[in-house]
Scaffold this motif. Structure first.
Motif, short mmCIF file in Angstrom:
data_model
loop_
_atom_site.label_atom_id
_atom_site.label_comp_id
_atom_site.label_asym_id
_atom_site.label_seq_id
_atom_site.Cartn_x
_atom_site.Cartn_y
_atom_site.Cartn_z
N ILE A 48 13.92 40.52 -18.72
CA ILE A 48 13.51 40.86 -20.09
C ILE A 48 12.07 40.42 -20.33
CG2 ILE A 48 14.00 40.45 -22.52
CD1 ILE A 48 16.93 40.00 -21.71
N SER A 49 11.78 39.17 -19.96
CA SER A 49 10.43 38.66 -20.29
C SER A 49 9.36 39.39 -19.48
CB SER A 49 10.36 37.14 -20.12
OG SER A 49 10.17 36.78 -18.80
N ASN A 50 9.69 39.83 -18.26
CA ASN A 50 8.72 40.62 -17.50
C ASN A 50 8.43 41.95 -18.18
OD1 ASN A 50 8.50 38.67 -15.60
ND2 ASN A 50 9.74 39.70 -14.05
N ASP A 51 9.51 42.63 -18.61
CA ASP A 51 9.31 43.89 -19.32
C ASP A 51 8.48 43.69 -20.58
OD1 ASP A 51 10.52 45.67 -17.64
OD2 ASP A 51 12.51 45.45 -18.51
N ILE A 52 8.74 42.57 -21.27
CA ILE A 52 7.98 42.31 -22.49
C ILE A 52 6.49 42.15 -22.17
CG2 ILE A 52 7.58 40.64 -24.35
CD1 ILE A 52 10.60 40.06 -24.27
N SER A 53 6.21 41.42 -21.09
CA SER A 53 4.79 41.19 -20.79
C SER A 53 4.11 42.49 -20.34
CB SER A 53 4.64 40.08 -19.74
OG SER A 53 5.32 40.44 -18.57
N LEU A 54 4.91 43.47 -19.88
CA LEU A 54 4.34 44.78 -19.54
C LEU A 54 4.40 45.73 -20.73
CD1 LEU A 54 6.04 45.19 -16.06
CD2 LEU A 54 3.64 44.65 -16.49
N LEU A 55 4.79 45.20 -21.87
CA LEU A 55 4.95 45.96 -23.11
C LEU A 55 5.98 47.09 -22.99
CD1 LEU A 55 1.22 46.18 -24.23
CD2 LEU A 55 2.93 44.46 -24.83
N GLN A 56 6.90 46.95 -22.05
CA GLN A 56 7.97 47.95 -21.89
C GLN A 56 9.16 47.53 -22.76
OE1 GLN A 56 7.73 50.84 -20.07
NE2 GLN A 56 5.59 50.23 -19.97
N TYR A 57 8.97 47.60 -24.08
CA TYR A 57 10.00 47.09 -24.98
C TYR A 57 11.33 47.83 -24.86
CZ TYR A 57 6.50 44.12 -27.03
OH TYR A 57 5.55 43.16 -27.20
N PRO A 58 11.36 49.16 -24.77
CA PRO A 58 12.67 49.81 -24.66
C PRO A 58 13.46 49.33 -23.45
CG PRO A 58 11.01 51.40 -25.25
CD PRO A 58 10.28 50.14 -24.93
N SER A 59 12.77 49.18 -22.34
CA SER A 59 13.43 48.70 -21.14
C SER A 59 13.90 47.26 -21.31
CB SER A 59 12.45 48.84 -19.98
OG SER A 59 12.86 48.08 -18.91
N ALA A 60 13.06 46.42 -21.91
CA ALA A 60 13.44 45.04 -22.20
C ALA A 60 14.68 45.01 -23.08
CB ALA A 60 12.29 44.29 -22.87
N CYS A 61 14.73 45.90 -24.07
CA CYS A 61 15.85 45.92 -25.01
C CYS A 61 17.14 46.36 -24.31
CB CYS A 61 15.55 46.86 -26.18
SG CYS A 61 14.33 46.17 -27.29
N ALA A 62 17.04 47.31 -23.40
CA ALA A 62 18.24 47.74 -22.68
C ALA A 62 18.81 46.57 -21.87
CB ALA A 62 17.92 48.92 -21.77
N THR A 63 17.93 45.86 -21.17
CA THR A 63 18.39 44.68 -20.42
C THR A 63 18.98 43.65 -21.38
OG1 THR A 63 16.48 45.09 -19.02
CG2 THR A 63 17.72 43.07 -18.61
N ALA A 64 18.33 43.49 -22.53
CA ALA A 64 18.80 42.51 -23.52
C ALA A 64 20.20 42.87 -24.00
CB ALA A 64 17.83 42.45 -24.70
N VAL A 65 20.46 44.17 -24.20
CA VAL A 65 21.78 44.59 -24.67
C VAL A 65 22.84 44.26 -23.61
CG1 VAL A 65 23.21 46.60 -25.24
CG2 VAL A 65 20.94 46.36 -26.24
N VAL A 66 22.51 44.53 -22.35
CA VAL A 66 23.47 44.23 -21.27
C VAL A 66 23.73 42.73 -21.21
CG1 VAL A 66 23.81 44.26 -18.77
CG2 VAL A 66 22.83 46.25 -19.92
N LEU A 67 22.65 41.94 -21.28
CA LEU A 67 22.81 40.48 -21.24
C LEU A 67 23.64 40.00 -22.43
CD1 LEU A 67 22.12 37.68 -20.11
CD2 LEU A 67 20.01 37.75 -21.43
N LEU A 68 23.31 40.52 -23.61
CA LEU A 68 24.02 40.09 -24.82
C LEU A 68 25.51 40.42 -24.71
CD1 LEU A 68 23.82 38.90 -27.65
CD2 LEU A 68 23.48 41.22 -28.52
#
Lengths: 285, 280
Positions: free
Chosen positions: A245-265
């Motif tokens: 998630i934090s890697n995607d965030i640092s690449l500004l890939q928020y949708p991808s970060a959010c998808a991972t976040a949903v799976v983790l959550l």
């Protein structure tokens, strides 16, 4: 009418908490879920209803490897903190007899909780590093000839840091339930001829289950959701879900970060819900 | 158990002492290393002893905006502390009766505790960016931190009110006290020492919070963020000096709150008041 009024006064009293948690827990989660379906370009994100992010996530080998690595850390750290935390709590509750000493020892165990996790992680460097204390002593004692490389920036150091940071989340709730055990139960077991081990296994451990559960909930949630300990203690060499998630965030890939976040959550919520079935937290406090 | 100091007692004592060494050893190590001589490195041996690395901290341009971030962390910590105490007492009072929505709210409180911090950071950051607001430590950062401190505060209040003897309030009401008088003159004095505990959690958890502040503090860092930034580009013991100082500061805060707690109880005992005895 009086019943309604009582309800209103309670809701009013709880309303600040309701507001804060709605704004900073519920809304963020709804937004994360929504954004996980959005699209992204290199520079921006745009509202859409795409399954691309999930498709990419769920068809990638990396995801599964990282996912199981995250679970592996959670289980391993849980097992170690449980054994260590239980032992410490058991000692404090049943072997330290003076109340003053009990308070002092308990405080000694909890004080680090109120200090900075980042500093506590940094403080392992002079200990575990290539020229650190551990290696120096190992070489001096003639156990190894060359510095051991896997002490720092490895799976070992990540686990060590987790245990260091989170064991007290086990000690405190387990100690709390142990202190509530009616001492006459233990005397009764002893009078009936039980040995110390039998008392531990058949009386104390069963009665400590709620405390063990609460501690486990904390440890599992913290390790599953972590990203900074793994990043720092592995020298960025090991990945877990939080780091994806934090890697995607640092690449500004928020949708991808959010998808991972949903799976983790979803994973964390399922694990914690199962654990919550075994304990009534409000009753145990 | 332990009346005649069994072998088990000694084994467990040894384990406990080893655990304490494990807990405190590393921090003590960086405490010592922060007194490295000017030519010393990140590990032993010590190249002499000096205060060089502490002095280095005060040269602002050398290591970023440490003092600014320290100030922000203190202000934020105090704000979080006050809000946590007030809101937690409110929620604690509310939960003394079952009310409409109390169960979902309870699960929301637990959720707030177990949700991965980075999700809070990400979500709050997204809200602000979508609304076109600028993230700032005093707005988004404050909210994100409250999602971590409030559950602790509220759980402590649950524990307190679980042990609360209602007879004192009833006595007050029988004597004609209104709800506000009952709260101010009876409930508050009884729960006051526990509030010191809630305050300690509120301040220290905020002061040390990292993940939830990461994407919500904006361009001006809080101290933990500043320290973490240093770990990637500072390779001198100056980072140990900072670690030592901020840990000492944390210890000072803890000692302050604990002393305050002990004194408030002593004062109560001396005055022969029965406040605080309402906890069963």
């Amino acid at each position: 009418m009086a019943v309604l009024q009582k309800n209103i006064s309670s809701i009013l009293l709880a309303s600040p908490v309701i507001l804060v948690l709605s704004a900073f827990i519920i809304v963020p989660i709804i937004l994360i879920t929504a954004v996980s379906f959005w699209g992204s370009t290199e520079f921006s994100i745009y509202p859409a209803f795409l399954f691309d992010n999930y498709e990419f996530l769920l068809t990638s080998d990396v995801t599964y490897r990282v996912f199981f690595r995250t679970l592996y850390f959670a289980v391993l750290v849980w097992a170690i903190t449980l054994v260590l935390g239980f032992t410490v709590a058991y000692y404090l509750a049943f072997f330290v007899h003076s109340l003053t000493w009990q308070i002092i020892c308990f405080l000694l165990c909890t004080i680090p909780f109120w200090t900075s996790n980042i500093i506590r992680m940094i403080s392992w460097i002079p200990f575990l590093g290539r020229n650190g204390l551990a290696n120096q002593s190992l070489i001096e004692m003639g156990i190894v000839d060359e510095p051991v490389e896997w002490l720092l920036y490895s799976e070992f150091s990540v686990c060590l840091a987790f245990v260091h940071l989170y064991t007290l989340f086990m000690v405190v709730p387990i100690f709390n339930t142990m202190m509530r055990i009616d001492k006459s139960l233990i005397e009764a077991a002893r009078d009936a001829g039980a040995s110390s081990t039998q008392i531990l296994v058949n009386v104390i451990i069963p009665l400590c289950k709620p405390g063990i559960m609460i501690g486990s909930i904390f440890v599992v949630a913290l390790v599953m959701g972590d990203f900074i300990t793994v990043r720092f203690m592995s020298g960025s060499q090991i990945a877990n879900m939080g780091r994806l998630i934090s890697n995607d965030i640092s690449l500004l890939q928020y949708p991808s970060a959010c998808a991972t976040a949903v799976v983790l959550l979803a994973t964390v919520v399922i694990m914690i819900s199962i654990m919550l079935r075994f304990v009534d937290i409000r009753k145990e406090l | 158990m332990g009346e005649k100091r069994s072998t088990g007692f000694y084994v467990l004592t040894a384990i406990f002492i080893a655990f304490l060494v494990f807990l405190y050893g590393p921090v003590i190590t960086i405490g010592i290393l922060s007194f490295q001589g000017p030519t010393g490195g990140l590990t032993f041996p010590m190249q002499g002893t000096s205060l060089h690395w502490f002095q280095e901290l005060f040269r602002t341009q050398m290591v970023g905006d440490i003092w600014g971030s320290f100030q922000r962390s203190i202000i934020l910590g105090l704000t979080v502390m006050v809000i946590t105490v007030v809101f937690s007492v409110g929620a604690g009072m509310a939960y003394r009766k079952k009310f409409f929505g109390s169960t979902p709210l309870f699960y929301l409180i637990i959720a707030s505790l177990v949700i991965p911090s980075i999700l809070v950071s990400l979500g709050v950051g997204l809200i602000f960016s979508q609304l076109g607001w600028e993230v700032h430590w005093s707005t988004s950062g404050l909210g994100a931190q409250l999602t971590w401190t409030l559950p602790f505060g509220i759980l402590i209040m649950f524990a307190v009110f679980n042990r609360f003897d209602k007879a004192y309030e009833e006595a007050g009401r029988d004597l004609g006290a209104g709800p506000i008088q009952v709260f101010r003159l009876i409930v508050l004095p009884i729960i006051a020492p526990s509030l010191i505990g809630v305050a300690l959690f509120g301040f220290t958890l905020s002061y040390d919070e990292f993940a939830r502040t990461l994407l919500t503090s904006g361009s001006r860092n809080t101290l933990p963020l500043e320290i973490f930034g240093m770990t990637t580009n500072v390779t001198t013991p100056v980072i140990y000096a900072l670690g030592t100082l901020t840990t000492l500061f944390s210890l000072l805060i803890i000692v302050f709150f604990l002393t305050f707690f002990v004194l408030s109880q002593r004062r109560r005992d001396k005055k022969g008041s029965d406040a605080g005895k309402g906890l069963v």
